[in-house]
Design a protein around this motif. Sequence first.
Motif, PDB file in Angstrom:
ATOM      1  N   HIS A 144       1.069  -0.815  -0.119  1.00 36.27           N
ATOM      2  CA  HIS A 144       0.022   0.005   0.184  1.00 36.27           C
ATOM      3  C   HIS A 144       0.872   1.192  -0.223  1.00 36.27           C
ATOM      4  CE1 HIS A 144      -3.337  -2.294   1.960  1.00 36.27           C
ATOM      5  NE2 HIS A 144      -1.985  -3.196   2.315  1.00 36.27           N
ATOM      6  N   VAL A 186       0.968   5.074   1.069  1.00 38.23           N
ATOM      7  CA  VAL A 186       0.426   5.603   2.267  1.00 38.23           C
ATOM      8  C   VAL A 186       1.363   7.120   2.175  1.00 38.23           C
ATOM      9  CG1 VAL A 186       0.592   5.460   4.682  1.00 38.23           C
ATOM     10  CG2 VAL A 186       0.501   3.610   3.326  1.00 38.23           C
ATOM     11  N   LEU A 207       1.708   5.693  10.020  1.00 35.93           N
ATOM     12  CA  LEU A 207       0.620   5.076  10.135  1.00 35.93           C
ATOM     13  C   LEU A 207      -0.350   5.967  10.914  1.00 35.93           C
ATOM     14  CD1 LEU A 207      -1.501   4.526   7.818  1.00 35.93           C
ATOM     15  CD2 LEU A 207      -1.285   2.745   8.893  1.00 35.93           C
ATOM     16  N   LEU A 212      -5.492   1.992   6.989  1.00 36.23           N
ATOM     17  CA  LEU A 212      -5.367   2.823   5.751  1.00 36.23           C
ATOM     18  C   LEU A 212      -6.351   3.342   4.614  1.00 36.23           C
ATOM     19  CD1 LEU A 212      -2.658  -1.077   5.191  1.00 36.23           C
ATOM     20  CD2 LEU A 212      -2.449   1.516   4.743  1.00 36.23           C
ATOM     21  N   HIS A 265      -6.054   6.736   4.283  1.00 40.26           N
ATOM     22  CA  HIS A 265      -4.182   7.072   4.148  1.00 40.26           C
ATOM     23  C   HIS A 265      -3.528   5.971   2.262  1.00 40.26           C
ATOM     24  CE1 HIS A 265      -3.901   9.883   7.141  1.00 40.26           C
ATOM     25  NE2 HIS A 265      -4.149   8.580   7.996  1.00 40.26           N
ATOM     26  N   THR A 266      -4.729   5.353   1.721  1.00 38.76           N
ATOM     27  CA  THR A 266      -4.500   4.615   0.633  1.00 38.76           C
ATOM     28  C   THR A 266      -3.894   5.493  -0.848  1.00 38.76           C
ATOM     29  OG1 THR A 266      -4.303   2.439   1.615  1.00 38.76           O
ATOM     30  CG2 THR A 266      -4.162   2.516  -0.347  1.00 38.76           C
TER      31      THR A 266
END
Length: 177
Positions: free
Chosen positions: A137, A139, A144, A159, A162-163
């Motif tokens: 992923h 980001v 994170l 995720l 934020h992906t």
Amino acid sequence: MTLERPIAPDPYELLPTVGSFDLTSDDVRNGEPMDARHAHGSAGGENISPHLAWSDFPPGTQSFVVTCFDPDAPTGSGFWHWVLVDVPTSVTELPTGVKEADLGGAFSVRNDYGDTGYGGAAPPPGDRPHRYVFAVHAVDVERLDVGPGASPAYVGFNLAFHTLARAVIRPTFHVKE
């Protein structure tokens, strides 16, 4: 004994669509059986993570998260084999059997075996081949904002926000009865 149940959906087909980028491996191939060395010891394997390399991720990528998930596990919620968080953008390749200490602050959260780090494939003997969804992923944040005690589901929740893009390889593994 094959467990009779429908094929589970691919987990990323259920999430909002994001961009993609290139993911390759010297060890695993999309749709092909994994070598037993990448299986868990309980399945006769060596529990060694496969080589993964990625490129052409989007501008704005500030870190990566690497995951491995078995949607075919007979649990109702799949099985998380690996969740490696906060991989810096200077790292675009994981060698076979990678050591977290070599990854500039990246860390693994507990997998569904209850351990940290990679936990290899181990479908029930005689069950149909399981898919192992290895994903990288891209980001949009450097960290994170999860700690080593986070669950894989909590990492996945973070995720979702934020992906930027995701690259995936889906090898299989099967243990004969």
